[in-house]
Scaffold this motif. Structure first.
Motif, PDB file in Angstrom:
ATOM      1  N   PRO A 157     -11.049  -4.200  -3.456  1.00  0.00           N
ATOM      2  CA  PRO A 157      -9.850  -3.745  -2.750  1.00  0.00           C
ATOM      3  C   PRO A 157     -10.131  -3.459  -1.279  1.00  0.00           C
ATOM      4  CG  PRO A 157     -10.239  -2.458  -4.741  1.00  0.00           C
ATOM      5  CD  PRO A 157     -11.438  -3.322  -4.535  1.00  0.00           C
ATOM      6  N   ARG A 158      -9.196  -3.830  -0.445  1.00  0.00           N
ATOM      7  CA  ARG A 158      -9.239  -3.449   0.970  1.00  0.00           C
ATOM      8  C   ARG A 158      -7.814  -3.445   1.506  1.00  0.00           C
ATOM      9  NH1 ARG A 158     -11.976  -8.971   2.360  1.00  0.00           N
ATOM     10  NH2 ARG A 158     -13.735  -8.184   1.239  1.00  0.00           N
ATOM     11  N   PRO A 159      -7.558  -2.602   2.470  1.00  0.00           N
ATOM     12  CA  PRO A 159      -6.182  -2.427   2.964  1.00  0.00           C
ATOM     13  C   PRO A 159      -5.758  -3.505   3.951  1.00  0.00           C
ATOM     14  CG  PRO A 159      -7.633  -0.932   4.109  1.00  0.00           C
ATOM     15  CD  PRO A 159      -8.484  -1.664   3.083  1.00  0.00           C
ATOM     16  N   THR A 160      -5.683  -4.746   3.482  1.00  0.00           N
ATOM     17  CA  THR A 160      -5.207  -5.840   4.322  1.00  0.00           C
ATOM     18  C   THR A 160      -4.008  -6.483   3.643  1.00  0.00           C
ATOM     19  OG1 THR A 160      -6.630  -7.488   3.288  1.00  0.00           O
ATOM     20  CG2 THR A 160      -7.540  -6.312   5.175  1.00  0.00           C
ATOM     21  N   ALA A 161      -3.143  -7.074   4.396  1.00  0.00           N
ATOM     22  CA  ALA A 161      -1.925  -7.667   3.850  1.00  0.00           C
ATOM     23  C   ALA A 161      -2.230  -8.703   2.779  1.00  0.00           C
ATOM     24  CB  ALA A 161      -1.093  -8.289   4.967  1.00  0.00           C
ATOM     25  N   SER A 162      -3.313  -9.443   2.942  1.00  0.00           N
ATOM     26  CA  SER A 162      -3.636 -10.483   1.965  1.00  0.00           C
ATOM     27  C   SER A 162      -4.126  -9.924   0.639  1.00  0.00           C
ATOM     28  CB  SER A 162      -4.694 -11.434   2.531  1.00  0.00           C
ATOM     29  OG  SER A 162      -5.904 -10.742   2.739  1.00  0.00           O
ATOM     30  N   ARG A 163      -4.429  -8.641   0.588  1.00  0.00           N
ATOM     31  CA  ARG A 163      -4.927  -8.022  -0.634  1.00  0.00           C
ATOM     32  C   ARG A 163      -3.977  -6.980  -1.208  1.00  0.00           C
ATOM     33  NH1 ARG A 163     -10.467  -8.637  -1.532  1.00  0.00           N
ATOM     34  NH2 ARG A 163     -10.901 -10.781  -1.005  1.00  0.00           N
ATOM     35  N   LEU A 164      -2.751  -6.943  -0.723  1.00  0.00           N
ATOM     36  CA  LEU A 164      -1.791  -5.948  -1.184  1.00  0.00           C
ATOM     37  C   LEU A 164      -0.543  -6.627  -1.730  1.00  0.00           C
ATOM     38  CD1 LEU A 164      -2.132  -3.501   1.823  1.00  0.00           C
ATOM     39  CD2 LEU A 164      -3.076  -3.179  -0.466  1.00  0.00           C
ATOM     40  N   ASP A 165       0.202  -5.894  -2.524  1.00  0.00           N
ATOM     41  CA  ASP A 165       1.437  -6.391  -3.119  1.00  0.00           C
ATOM     42  C   ASP A 165       2.609  -5.508  -2.708  1.00  0.00           C
ATOM     43  OD1 ASP A 165       0.117  -8.377  -4.631  1.00  0.00           O
ATOM     44  OD2 ASP A 165      -0.224  -6.999  -6.287  1.00  0.00           O
ATOM     45  N   GLY A 166       3.798  -6.000  -2.960  1.00  0.00           N
ATOM     46  CA  GLY A 166       5.010  -5.202  -2.842  1.00  0.00           C
ATOM     47  C   GLY A 166       5.235  -4.581  -1.477  1.00  0.00           C
ATOM     48  N   GLU A 200       3.614  -2.215   0.081  1.00  0.00           N
ATOM     49  CA  GLU A 200       2.406  -2.096   0.914  1.00  0.00           C
ATOM     50  C   GLU A 200       2.169  -3.392   1.681  1.00  0.00           C
ATOM     51  OE1 GLU A 200      -1.313   0.424  -0.349  1.00  0.00           O
ATOM     52  OE2 GLU A 200      -0.548  -0.709  -2.071  1.00  0.00           O
ATOM     53  N   HIS A 201       2.296  -4.524   1.008  1.00  0.00           N
ATOM     54  CA  HIS A 201       2.111  -5.827   1.650  1.00  0.00           C
ATOM     55  C   HIS A 201       3.139  -6.015   2.765  1.00  0.00           C
ATOM     56  CE1 HIS A 201       1.563 -10.149   2.173  1.00  0.00           C
ATOM     57  NE2 HIS A 201       2.879 -10.258   2.090  1.00  0.00           N
ATOM     58  N   LEU A 202       4.401  -5.723   2.449  1.00  0.00           N
ATOM     59  CA  LEU A 202       5.465  -5.896   3.447  1.00  0.00           C
ATOM     60  C   LEU A 202       5.257  -5.005   4.657  1.00  0.00           C
ATOM     61  CD1 LEU A 202       8.573  -6.213   1.131  1.00  0.00           C
ATOM     62  CD2 LEU A 202       7.434  -8.025   2.432  1.00  0.00           C
ATOM     63  N   ARG A 203       4.802  -3.776   4.455  1.00  0.00           N
ATOM     64  CA  ARG A 203       4.554  -2.861   5.577  1.00  0.00           C
ATOM     65  C   ARG A 203       3.480  -3.433   6.505  1.00  0.00           C
ATOM     66  NH1 ARG A 203       1.027   1.218   6.152  1.00  0.00           N
ATOM     67  NH2 ARG A 203       0.442   1.183   3.973  1.00  0.00           N
ATOM     68  N   HIS A 204       2.386  -3.901   5.933  1.00  0.00           N
ATOM     69  CA  HIS A 204       1.316  -4.493   6.751  1.00  0.00           C
ATOM     70  C   HIS A 204       1.796  -5.778   7.425  1.00  0.00           C
ATOM     71  CE1 HIS A 204      -2.429  -2.219   5.736  1.00  0.00           C
ATOM     72  NE2 HIS A 204      -1.610  -1.748   4.803  1.00  0.00           N
ATOM     73  N   ARG A 205       2.524  -6.596   6.677  1.00  0.00           N
ATOM     74  CA  ARG A 205       3.007  -7.864   7.233  1.00  0.00           C
ATOM     75  C   ARG A 205       3.969  -7.627   8.392  1.00  0.00           C
ATOM     76  NH1 ARG A 205       5.507 -12.950   3.909  1.00  0.00           N
ATOM     77  NH2 ARG A 205       6.075 -14.127   5.742  1.00  0.00           N
TER      78      ARG A 205
END
Length: 107
Positions: free
Chosen positions: A69-78, A80-85
């Motif tokens: 796990p790491r806090p990057t958009a490519s490794r997150l869903d939902g 969390e992913h949208l926030r980073h993106r």
């Protein structure tokens, strides 16, 4: 290599990436799109992967640095992913590509 594997096994291949840790190698274009277009079924977040949920691989595994796990958009869903993106899109949207390309040609 991938074309030969596709011919022998099809567009999705079961693989073992570490002793006791199975994964799927997706080789077909249509199948890759299925994975990309359905994040609710195919998680990018290693914390949700079956092997990790069941305690595999072990904490000292060499797989964890590249796949953990790491806090990057490519490794997150939902969300969390949208926030980073959204943050990345906003930051990249401020770059003037014409200016960036012009400065590269003068160096």
């Amino acid at each position: 290599m991938y074309a030969g594997l596709r011919r022998r096994t099809g567009p999705v291949v079961a693989v073992e990436i570490s002793p006791g840790v199975g994964a799927w190698l997706v080789l077909g274009h249509r199948e890759v799109l299925e994975v990309v277009w359905h994040p609710e079924r195919y998680s990018s977040d290693p914390r949700r992967w079956n092997a990790v949920v069941h305690g595999l691989p072990p904490e000292d595994s060499p797989l964890l640095p590249p796949l953990g796990p790491r806090p990057t958009a490519s490794r997150l869903d939902g969300e969390e992913h949208l926030r980073h993106r959204r943050a990345m899109t906003a930051a990249l949207g401020r770059i003037d590509l014409r200016q960036s390309c012009a400065s590269m040609h003068h160096e």
